[in-house]
Design an enzyme around this catalytic site. Sequence first.
Site, mmCIF file in Angstrom:
data_model
loop_
_atom_site.group_PDB
_atom_site.id
_atom_site.type_symbol
_atom_site.label_atom_id
_atom_site.label_comp_id
_atom_site.label_asym_id
_atom_site.label_seq_id
_atom_site.Cartn_x
_atom_site.Cartn_y
_atom_site.Cartn_z
ATOM 1 C CG ASN A 7 -1.828 1.171 1.298
ATOM 2 O OD1 ASN A 7 -1.411 2.293 1.091
ATOM 3 N ND2 ASN A 7 -3.093 0.934 1.586
ATOM 4 C CG HIS A 10 1.687 6.271 4.773
ATOM 5 N ND1 HIS A 10 0.343 6.499 4.887
ATOM 6 C CD2 HIS A 10 2.055 5.712 5.949
ATOM 7 C CE1 HIS A 10 -0.076 6.092 6.069
ATOM 8 N NE2 HIS A 10 0.945 5.609 6.735
ATOM 9 C CG HIS A 43 -8.350 4.089 0.892
ATOM 10 N ND1 HIS A 43 -8.536 4.023 2.248
ATOM 11 C CD2 HIS A 43 -9.573 4.369 0.376
ATOM 12 C CE1 HIS A 43 -9.813 4.242 2.541
ATOM 13 N NE2 HIS A 43 -10.462 4.474 1.414
ATOM 14 N NE ARG A 45 -9.722 8.662 3.787
ATOM 15 C CZ ARG A 45 -9.995 7.910 4.866
ATOM 16 N NH1 ARG A 45 -9.229 6.877 5.168
ATOM 17 N NH2 ARG A 45 -11.007 8.201 5.637
ATOM 18 N NE ARG A 49 -7.839 11.582 5.077
ATOM 19 C CZ ARG A 49 -8.259 10.935 6.178
ATOM 20 N NH1 ARG A 49 -7.449 10.095 6.795
ATOM 21 N NH2 ARG A 49 -9.447 11.125 6.662
ATOM 22 C CD GLU A 70 -7.003 -0.191 1.322
ATOM 23 O OE1 GLU A 70 -7.313 0.837 1.939
ATOM 24 O OE2 GLU A 70 -6.041 -0.887 1.617
ATOM 25 C CB THR A 101 -9.543 1.757 7.189
ATOM 26 O OG1 THR A 101 -9.085 2.351 5.978
ATOM 27 C CG2 THR A 101 -10.909 1.164 6.985
ATOM 28 C CD GLU A 152 -7.183 -6.188 3.326
ATOM 29 O OE1 GLU A 152 -7.321 -6.024 2.100
ATOM 30 O OE2 GLU A 152 -6.499 -5.437 4.037
ATOM 31 C CG HIS A 191 -5.477 -1.565 9.320
ATOM 32 N ND1 HIS A 191 -5.003 -0.878 10.387
ATOM 33 C CD2 HIS A 191 -6.062 -0.650 8.507
ATOM 34 C CE1 HIS A 191 -5.315 0.402 10.252
ATOM 35 N NE2 HIS A 191 -5.951 0.573 9.114
HETATM 36 N N1 PXP Z 1 -5.850 -3.044 4.269
HETATM 37 C C1 PXP Z 1 -6.818 -2.090 4.340
HETATM 38 C C2 PXP Z 1 -8.213 -2.461 3.957
HETATM 39 C C3 PXP Z 1 -6.498 -0.760 4.727
HETATM 40 O O1 PXP Z 1 -7.475 0.173 4.789
HETATM 41 C C4 PXP Z 1 -5.150 -0.442 5.017
HETATM 42 C C5 PXP Z 1 -4.786 0.967 5.366
HETATM 43 O O2 PXP Z 1 -4.985 1.788 4.258
HETATM 44 C C6 PXP Z 1 -4.192 -1.459 4.932
HETATM 45 C C7 PXP Z 1 -4.568 -2.750 4.573
HETATM 46 C C8 PXP Z 1 -2.749 -1.205 5.227
HETATM 47 O O3 PXP Z 1 -2.609 -0.887 6.579
HETATM 48 P P1 PXP Z 1 -1.197 -0.396 7.136
HETATM 49 O O4 PXP Z 1 -0.898 0.911 6.464
HETATM 50 O O5 PXP Z 1 -1.430 -0.281 8.603
HETATM 51 O O6 PXP Z 1 -0.197 -1.456 6.758
#
Ligand code: PXP
Length: 248
Positions: A7, A10, A43, A45, A49, A70, A101, A152, A191
Amino acid sequence: MPELGVNIDHVATIRQARRTYEPDPVWAAVAAELGGADGITVHLREDRRHIQDRDVRLLREVVSVKLNLEMAAAESIVNFAVEVRPDQATLVPERRQEVTTEGGLDLLGSSLPAIQRAIDALKAAAIRVSLFLDPDPKQIEKAAQLGVDAVELHTGQYALAQGAARRRAYVALLDAARAVHNARLALHAGHGLNYQNVRPVAAIPHMRELNIGHAIVSRAVFVGMQEAVRQMKALVTLPNEDPANHLA
Ligand code: PXP
């Protein structure tokens, strides 16, 4: 052995801090692929953001591994996904004030009709659909009736807990994972996973995909994205071990 979805939200967060053009999440995706990512996750959003529409369109062109979007079950985002066609859409709940999330979808509440409409539209566009759910047997039972491809499991509680509470959270993940597999749905998780806590989750039987963002981008600040992904991929693909080892 699970696949690793990286992901890169960031990276876009840093760019948006200055509303400029760098760092570009598209570069991050290329570096992640070079490091061994099996998928790129972003993601989009509703408040835009971090990830922007332009990012998703370019990633669709550039990414050669699985592109996982996402998204909330909101009409405008569903229309965008149907147009851009990621390989997979992961439906998540979205609240304006949250930092990230915070929980899984609630399939037993008033948002179910919108979720079902999103699932139907995405499936009609041949997009795989995954639902982000807490490890709650009632939610998984409901998911099995909605025509989706995957669930997930939200690993946030496991990731935050310590000691006996972490063992309880891990057992909840093991039970939920079994239910997802028995429902003939693909098993994903994510997550809060990081280099210290990922092994037990990767060892859960039938685990197909892990989505990890914060830990990888944080390490990439110091070692570079390609190396950060390489190190995580090595942990995720260690030979299978018995989950019971992690309950001791
Ligand atoms: N899976 C989902 C559905 C999420 O919303 C997120 C955060 O955007 C992640 C995985 C990744 O989480 P983390 O950034 O804590 O690794």
